[in-house]
Design an enzyme around this catalytic site. Structure first.
Site, PDB file in Angstrom:
ATOM      1  N   HIS A 282      -2.728   7.711   2.684  1.00  0.00           N
ATOM      2  CA  HIS A 282      -3.210   6.573   2.401  1.00  0.00           C
ATOM      3  C   HIS A 282      -4.416   5.777   2.685  1.00  0.00           C
ATOM      4  O   HIS A 282      -4.880   5.963   4.300  1.00  0.00           O
ATOM      5  CB  HIS A 282      -1.891   5.155   2.302  1.00  0.00           C
ATOM      6  CG  HIS A 282      -2.425   3.695   2.644  1.00  0.00           C
ATOM      7  ND1 HIS A 282      -3.656   3.688   1.290  1.00  0.00           N
ATOM      8  CD2 HIS A 282      -2.646   2.413   3.324  1.00  0.00           C
ATOM      9  CE1 HIS A 282      -4.021   1.866   1.871  1.00  0.00           C
ATOM     10  NE2 HIS A 282      -3.445   1.770   2.766  1.00  0.00           N
TER      11      HIS A 282
ATOM     12  N   CYS B 127       1.361  -0.932  -0.373  1.00  0.00           N
ATOM     13  CA  CYS B 127      -0.010   0.366  -0.441  1.00  0.00           C
ATOM     14  C   CYS B 127       0.658   0.970   0.551  1.00  0.00           C
ATOM     15  O   CYS B 127       0.358   2.048  -0.649  1.00  0.00           O
ATOM     16  CB  CYS B 127      -0.662   0.073   1.325  1.00  0.00           C
ATOM     17  SG  CYS B 127      -2.158  -1.059   1.436  1.00  0.00           S
TER      18      CYS B 127
ATOM     19  N   ASN C 134     -10.288   0.599   0.977  1.00  0.00           N
ATOM     20  CA  ASN C 134      -8.807   0.779   1.062  1.00  0.00           C
ATOM     21  C   ASN C 134      -8.154   0.078  -0.554  1.00  0.00           C
ATOM     22  O   ASN C 134      -8.682  -1.347  -0.698  1.00  0.00           O
ATOM     23  CB  ASN C 134      -8.106  -0.213   2.052  1.00  0.00           C
ATOM     24  CG  ASN C 134      -6.787  -0.562   1.704  1.00  0.00           C
ATOM     25  OD1 ASN C 134      -6.199   0.157   1.204  1.00  0.00           O
ATOM     26  ND2 ASN C 134      -6.099  -0.226   3.123  1.00  0.00           N
TER      27      ASN C 134
END
Length: 349
Positions: free
Chosen positions: A273, A131, A303
């Site tokens: 993020h 990520c 996400n």
């Protein structure tokens, strides 16, 4: 053109641009059409929709269609970024795709994106920092654009992930969080006052086991046994990941701004993020950015791994929230464990 500062903690490299500037010329993003709400996720994980919203801040996420892979999402986001930048695929020197859900183990997904875009003159490769991948790819793309000898070089940096293919639909620690998407930026020369000012990348391999997929690689090839045990699925030790981010994200932000001699009061936008909305709200007050706006569109797409930062950046850009000269701080974190930041003076093309 880059100055590397001495390491100050485990595995960190900081950098700043000291000569010519590279900046973001255009942005783009793509989210699949299929919306998956909390009711559907709750049914497969044994929790309630209210529990999911309270724990994650997510209301829905997007899932790719059966015939869509990471390269398809990446190419569409790339097309939109190129159009926004006014750059033709033939002008690209590099294509960098950050992904931890590639189309297949090899060849690189970026090569498929090159073919889909018709960017025949661009070299293409992948980055996998889970990520945190987009911020790491952005650092690589900035450096390579600066060092490339061709005048007017352009680099396409994309984050693209299809997590719906690797999460265990019954795992309440991961299934509620993740969705699919892609975001992209085009890098190129900008005026000296603007562009990417610097950033940092840090890896703490002592926490290597917090996030990952155990099977399917050279250490543990896929087999009937690994499939039976669920080794093909993404796993995450959520509480320990949260502890890492809570501890390291404020430190990374403080250290970067100190290294670049930028007062925290000057930051206007913070785009992290999009891991978990509840976690980001809890951490926000500890970052010390009094005049910054926290961009958090995670509620509507979940996400999306390496795509989450460029997707949020594209939303902010296209909504007109980013003004020329605004200082925009990006922060990514993911498996490895890796933490990455990038400070941008917006616009000034």
């Amino acid at each position: 053109m880059w100055r590397r500062e001495p390491a100050r903690k485990h595995g960190i490299v900081t950098y700043r641009v000291t000569a010519a500037r590279v900046g973001i010329l255009g942005t783009g993003s793509f989210l699949p059409k299929r919306k998956v709400g909390n009711q559907e996720i709750a049914a497969s994980t044994g929790v309630t929709p209210e529990w999911i919203e309270r724990k994650t801040g997510i209301l829905e996420r997007r899932y790719a269609e059966d015939d869509q892979a990471a390269s398809d999402l990446a190419a569409e986001a790339g097309r939109r970024a190129l159009e926004n930048a006014g750059v033709r695929p033939a002008e690209l020197t590099w294509i960098i795709v950050a992904t931890s859900t590639p189309d297949q183990p090899q060849p690189p997904t970026a090569a498929a994106v090159q073919r889909l875009l018709g960017a025949d003159r661009a070299a293409a490769f992948d980055v996998n920092a889970v990520c945190a991948g987009f911020v790491v790819a952005l650092r690589a793309g900035t450096s390579m654009t600066l060092e490339d000898g061709r005048p007017g070089g352009r680099t396409l940096v994309i984050g693209s992930d299809v997590y719906s293919r690797i999460v265990d639909p019954s795992d309440r620690r991961t299934a509620p969080l993740f969705g699919d998407g892609a975001g992209a930026v085009v890098l190129g020369p900008v005026a000296e006052a603007g562009g990417i000012l610097g950033g940092s990348v840090a890896t703490d391999s002592r926490l290597l086991d917090l996030i990952g997929i155990t099977a399917g690689g050279s250490r543990q090839p896929s087999s009937p046994g690994t499939l039976a045990s669920g080794g093909q699925y993404f796993r995450m030790r959520g509480r320990e990941v949260r502890d890492y981010v809570t501890r390291e994200l404020p430190r990374a932000v403080h250290d970067l701004l100190t290294d670049l001699s930028v007062p925290p009061e000057e930051i206007r936008h913070f785009i992290p993020h999009q891991a978990n909305g509840a976690m980001l709200r809890d951490i926000w007050g500890h970052l010390g950015l009094p005049h910054a706006h926290l961009h958090m569109p995670v509620a509507r797409h979940g996400n999306t791994g390496a795509a989450s930062i460029p997707v949020a950046l594209d939303h902010a850009h296209r909504s007109g929230r980013l003004a020329a000269g605004d200082l925009v701080l990006l922060a990514g974190f993911g498996g490895g464990m890796t933490m990455g930041t990038s400070l941008i003076s917006w616009g000034n093309r």
